[in-house]
Design a protein around this motif. Structure first.
Motif, PDB file in Angstrom:
ATOM      1  N   ASP A 407      -5.432 -16.883  -6.959  1.00  0.00           N
ATOM      2  CA  ASP A 407      -6.596 -16.957  -7.815  1.00  0.00           C
ATOM      3  C   ASP A 407      -6.584 -18.214  -8.656  1.00  0.00           C
ATOM      4  N   GLY A 408      -6.019 -19.301  -8.113  1.00  0.00           N
ATOM      5  CA  GLY A 408      -5.884 -20.505  -8.918  1.00  0.00           C
ATOM      6  C   GLY A 408      -7.176 -21.251  -9.110  1.00  0.00           C
ATOM      7  N   ARG A 442       9.200 -23.340 -12.048  1.00  0.00           N
ATOM      8  CA  ARG A 442       8.592 -23.700 -13.329  1.00  0.00           C
ATOM      9  C   ARG A 442       7.355 -22.842 -13.596  1.00  0.00           C
ATOM     10  N   ALA A 443       6.546 -22.611 -12.569  1.00  0.00           N
ATOM     11  CA  ALA A 443       5.346 -21.792 -12.731  1.00  0.00           C
ATOM     12  C   ALA A 443       5.707 -20.384 -13.178  1.00  0.00           C
ATOM     13  N   GLU A 444       6.758 -19.806 -12.605  1.00  0.00           N
ATOM     14  CA  GLU A 444       7.166 -18.449 -12.991  1.00  0.00           C
ATOM     15  C   GLU A 444       7.595 -18.401 -14.462  1.00  0.00           C
ATOM     16  N   GLU A 465      -0.995 -10.818 -12.086  1.00  0.00           N
ATOM     17  CA  GLU A 465      -1.420 -11.206 -10.746  1.00  0.00           C
ATOM     18  C   GLU A 465      -0.946 -12.623 -10.412  1.00  0.00           C
ATOM     19  N   LEU A 466      -1.079 -13.527 -11.380  1.00  0.00           N
ATOM     20  CA  LEU A 466      -0.609 -14.892 -11.181  1.00  0.00           C
ATOM     21  C   LEU A 466       0.897 -14.910 -10.938  1.00  0.00           C
ATOM     22  N   ILE A 470       3.154 -16.306  -7.741  1.00  0.00           N
ATOM     23  CA  ILE A 470       4.238 -17.275  -7.902  1.00  0.00           C
ATOM     24  C   ILE A 470       5.532 -16.717  -7.304  1.00  0.00           C
ATOM     25  N   ARG A 471       5.874 -15.493  -7.667  1.00  0.00           N
ATOM     26  CA  ARG A 471       7.117 -14.909  -7.171  1.00  0.00           C
ATOM     27  C   ARG A 471       7.071 -14.700  -5.664  1.00  0.00           C
TER      28      ARG A 471
END
Length: 893
Positions: A407-408, A442-444, A465-466, A470-471
């Motif tokens: 959903d980016g 880094r995103a996580e 959800e994001l 990422i995971r």
């Protein structure tokens, strides 16, 4: 560690096979020219004589060690007068050179030629001349004379140079930079540090080693800096100033930026740039200039004084607004850096500077941006809108089918209704940027920090959800987060659809179907893909194809559309519909290229294409697809899938060292159950196949023990039966777990193979694999069937041998030969049938009796009967019908 260069080594070997020959190996400093030559020379049976040029060296200096090596090996007696007429000019140990006025150079050249050719008569000879870009004219003249006059086979001349040289009839081999996977093998590591080393070194092995020793983020090592800046010390002051501006401005700098920062008119700037370009420190690149190598820029930058650096960054900030945040930051003006970062949507930089700004400054900044309006339109991603849309793919759904969870693209406005642009909002934007850039770790971290700061349920649901997306790329479980997200937002169709997909990947089909239907009723059309995958995995391929087609007519975005191709190709491959899976994957890849998503979803689809190619025995094609996909540097989980297919090909071809390297690279990328049991079992299956091929029963036993102890095989649709086959082969299992499903022809074939391993019929396994159309598995089953059926062993093993030869499957070939030796069965294709016997055999195949054959061939019935008896004996058949059948399979009739 020497890695890669297989193509270059093959070309050197090919040149050696057609001697006399010459090869010019060209490449920049540190690219590995000398290492390539040493690796080749060390692996051949030949005398290797080496020399090299140095800056300012004397005439013929590169040839001196070469000639000395040959004289010590064979003696100066190979040439008339013991070399006193010419060679003694270069080798004082031969004595005083004879005084031959006017003929000194000519005599030298002739004696060198004689020495080389006569040495080659005794043993193959390789002459290696290194760094000939530094050679004097006399040396080059001698080399050209040698190449034009060498006639005797057995001499290979290898020359290395940083730049092309004009050498007669020399084949040019340009040594390319190492790819990411080759650098990973070279250093034995992966991850972010590897990415930094690859980026800074640009694949140059010397720079790779230097940066690995110093640390990827360290300043350029001194030894490398001297090499890179050769020529800079001869620049004038104005040229040095321009070079320093370029180093501060970036790897590539437009001409107008250099002009603005340097404050020079056009003619003066041209005069300053010309010596820099001539020294190849900068290269002309369109309407600007680029450093020849990233480390040259680093070396120039590292030599700046602190004050120079700050002043130049401040000037560049005015000339390069898109990079102003970085320039102001490097110049030490943190307030301006914060403002520029906010305006540009550089959320990582905003976070770094957040605490430096007081509340009043933040409010002023926010108010100004609201007035501007445009700067808040999605928190512009510095990578551009296209990359952000592609980022959804990087966090997208499984190749077995599933909704897009990243959903980016459509939440850049703040993450949900009522969301304020506070610190948590900036954390979320930074997390999405990191995800788009491929830095999932880094995103996580950023998404988790944002979750800790929000208290709005809907906002928290979408952050969960994001984090799941990422995971997912990190190979980690996301089912718990999705359940919590649906609890917080129970009417959100997208979240419910994402939960359905994850449940289906984990084998919880009933709950997955219920959630998918609920999401579809709420308007999430992407749930059609999940329902299609569930339907296909139940064995209903027709209805599943209709659901995929229905979804493609209403796909809400490009990423979801491409994901549906990946899902369909995957379930078709699982069902044994290999040709159809290939077709769907190719169609999806073509769409991905047209949509500009070849690196993201296109690389994902490459794994879906390579798999059926491997199943069909088209291994060379599969390797080409894999190589192209890996060159795109795909997301970690996609790279892992591609590597899994590569590892399987390597095991079956017998390239076991390559397969072992693949296992080491892929395992860290597939360390969880984010893609369900099938995905997490895939590296176990590859490693177990490798261990069995290596005859390493201890390793195979450890993997099987892990699988049986840590996993519920009843939740795996694709890899449970193949793993059980290997477990039975090494004696760890004799019966399958209760409740293990068998859906589709491929799984039925694996089940038949498992039962055969446990004492059942190998003929049944052969029949199953023949129906599926996987030649390698068929070949393995044929070998085992031959061991179980000695009467028909010859026919079975000959078919397996043909399969092994067609595939290039070395392990299968060895299995066939070992079985043939044990059973005392000949594999030769010549059945010693005479021309008359072949005629009779053809008529037997038509169903004619002995009398009818006799009448057709104008021979007696008795003679006809003798021929038939001989044919039955030679074919090892017990009846005329069996003889005809074997003859047809052997291609005799």
């Amino acid at each position: 560690m020497f890695v890669g260069r297989e193509t270059e080594l093959r070309r050197l070997a090919a040149a050696h096979a057609r001697t006399p020959a010459a090869v010019l190996v060209v490449g920049e400093a540190g690219i590995g020219k000398s290492r390539l030559v040493r690796e080749y020379a060390g692996a051949i049976d030949a005398v290797v004589a080496e020399g090299g040029a140095d800056p300012g060296g004397t005439a013929y200096a590169p040839f001196v060690p070469v000639l000395r090596r040959l004289v010590r090996e064979y003696g100066a007696g190979l040439v008339p007068g013991g070399g006193r007429g010419g060679l003694a000019r270069l080798l004082p140990e031969l004595g005083e050179a004879a005084d031959v006025p006017g003929l000194g150079r000519a005599r030298l050249f002739e004696e060198v030629l004689l020495l080389v050719e006569r040495a080659a008569e005794r043993r193959p000879l390789v002459l290696v001349l290194e760094d000939l870009h530094w050679a004097d004219h006399a040396t080059r003249d001698l080399l050209v004379f040698l190449l034009r006059n060498l006639m005797r086979p057995g001499v290979l001349v290898i020359v290395t140079s940083r730049e092309p040289l004009r050498l007669p009839d020399a084949e040019v081999i340009r040594v390319p930079p190492l790819g990411r996977d080759e650098v990973a093998r070279m250093l034995g590591r992966d991850g972010a540090e590897l990415d930094r080393i690859v980026a800074r070194s640009e694949g140059n092995p010397l720079f790779v080693e230097a940066l690995a020793d110093a640390g990827a983020g360290a300043a350029t090592p001194a030894s490398v800096r001297e090499l890179l800046l050769a020529g800079a010390d001869r620049l004038g002051p104005r040229s040095l100033d321009v070079l320093r501006i370029a180093a501060v401005a970036g790897r590539r700098t437009p001409h107008d930026v250099l002009a603005a920062v340097a404050g020079l008119d056009e003619l003066a700037l041209d005069d300053a740039l010309r010596p820099i370009v001539r020294a190849r420190l900068l290269l002309v690149d369109g309407d600007g200039y680029a450093f020849r190598h990233a480390l040259i820029r680093d070396a120039v930058y590292d030599d700046l004084l602190p004050g120079e650096r700050r002043r130049l960054h401040a000037r560049c900030a005015e000339a390069q607004p898109d990079l102003a945040a970085d320039h102001w930051y490097a110049a030490g003006d943190r307030r301006r850096a914060f403002e520029a970062a906010w305006l540009a949507g550089r959320w990582d930089r905003v976070l770094e500077l957040w605490d430096d700004q007081n509340t009043e400054g933040q409010e002023r900044m926010t108010g100004a941006d609201r007035a501007e309006g445009t700067h808040w339109a999605g928190g512009a991603d510095r990578a551009g809108g296209a990359d952000r849309a592609g980022g959804a793919d990087r966090a997208g759904a499984d190749r077995a089918g599933g909704a897009d969870r990243a959903d980016g693209a459509d939440r850049a406005d703040g993450g949900g209704p009522g969301c304020g642009r506070d610190h948590a909002w900036v954390l979320e934007q930074a997390a999405r940027d990191a995800l788009c850039e491929g830095d999932a770790e880094r995103a996580e971290e950023l998404a988790t920090r944002a979750l800790e700061e929000v208290d709005d349920p809907l906002r928290a649901a979408h952050l969960l959800e994001l984090r799941v997306a990422i995971r997912d790329l990190l190979g980690e479980e996301g089912l718990g987060d999705l359940r919590e997200a649906v609890r917080l937002a129970p009417r959100d169709a997208r979240l419910i659809g994402a939960l359905a997909t994850t449940l289906s990947l984990n084998g919880q089909d009933a709950e997955a179907r219920a959630h998918a239907e609920e999401a579809l009723a709420l308007g999430d059309t992407r749930s059609l893909v999940t329902l299609a995958a569930l339907t296909a995995l139940d064995g209903d391929l027709g209805p599943a194809s209709s659901l995929y087609a229905q979804f493609r007519r209403c796909a809400p975005d490009d990423d979801s559309l491409l994901m549906s191709y990946a899902s369909e190709a995957d379930v078709l491959e699982a069902a044994g519909r290999h040709a159809r899976a290939e077709s769907v994957a190719r169609e999806g890849m073509a769409r991905a290229r047209r949509l500009g998503m070849a690196r993201t979803r296109g690389a994902h689809l490459a794994a879906n294409l390579a798999e059926p190619l491997v199943s069909l025995g088209r291994w060379k094609e599969a390797r080409e697809v894999i190589k192209a996909a890996l060159a795109l540097d795909p997301a970690p989980i996609h790279r892992a899938w591609i590597l899994m297919v590569l590892g399987t090909v390597a095991v079956w071809e017998g390239a076991l060292d390559e397969a072992d390297g693949v296992v080491r690279l892929a395992r860290p990328l597939m360390r969880g159950r984010s893609r369900g049991y099938d995905s997490c079992l895939e590296p176990d299956l590859l490693e177990c196949r490798l261990a069995v091929a290596q005859a390493d029963l201890a390793r195979a036993g450890r993997v099987i023990g892990h699988v049986l102890g840590e996993h519920d095989l009843t939740l795996s649709r694709r890899y449970a039966w193949p793993l059980l086959v290997l477990a039975a082969r090494v004696g760890r299992v004799r019966e399958a777990p209760a409740g293990l499903a068998t859906t589709g022809a491929v799984q039925q074939a694996y089940r038949a193979t498992f039962e055969a391993e446990c004492g059942g019929s190998w003929a049944a396994a052969v029949a199953c694999w023949r129906a599926v159309g996987q030649p390698y598995a068929l070949g393995q089953a044929l070998v085992r069937a031959a061991e179980q059926d000695p009467v028909n062993a010859r026919e079975l093993l000959r078919e397996a041998a043909a399969i092994a030869a067609n595939l290039g499957a070395e392990p299968l070939r060895r299995e066939v030969e070992a079985a043939a030796a044990t059973l005392r069965v000949g594999l030769g294709s010549d059945l010693a049938l005479s021309a008359r016997e072949l005629e009779v055999l053809g008529l037997v195949g038509e169903g004619l009796s002995n009398r009818q054959i006799a009448e057709r061939l104008f021979i007696s019935a008795r003679t006809s009967g003798v021929h038939v008896s001989n044919i039955l004996a030679k074919l090892g058949a017990s009846s005329r019908v069996e003889a005809a059948a074997r003859a047809r399979r052997a291609g005799l009739i």
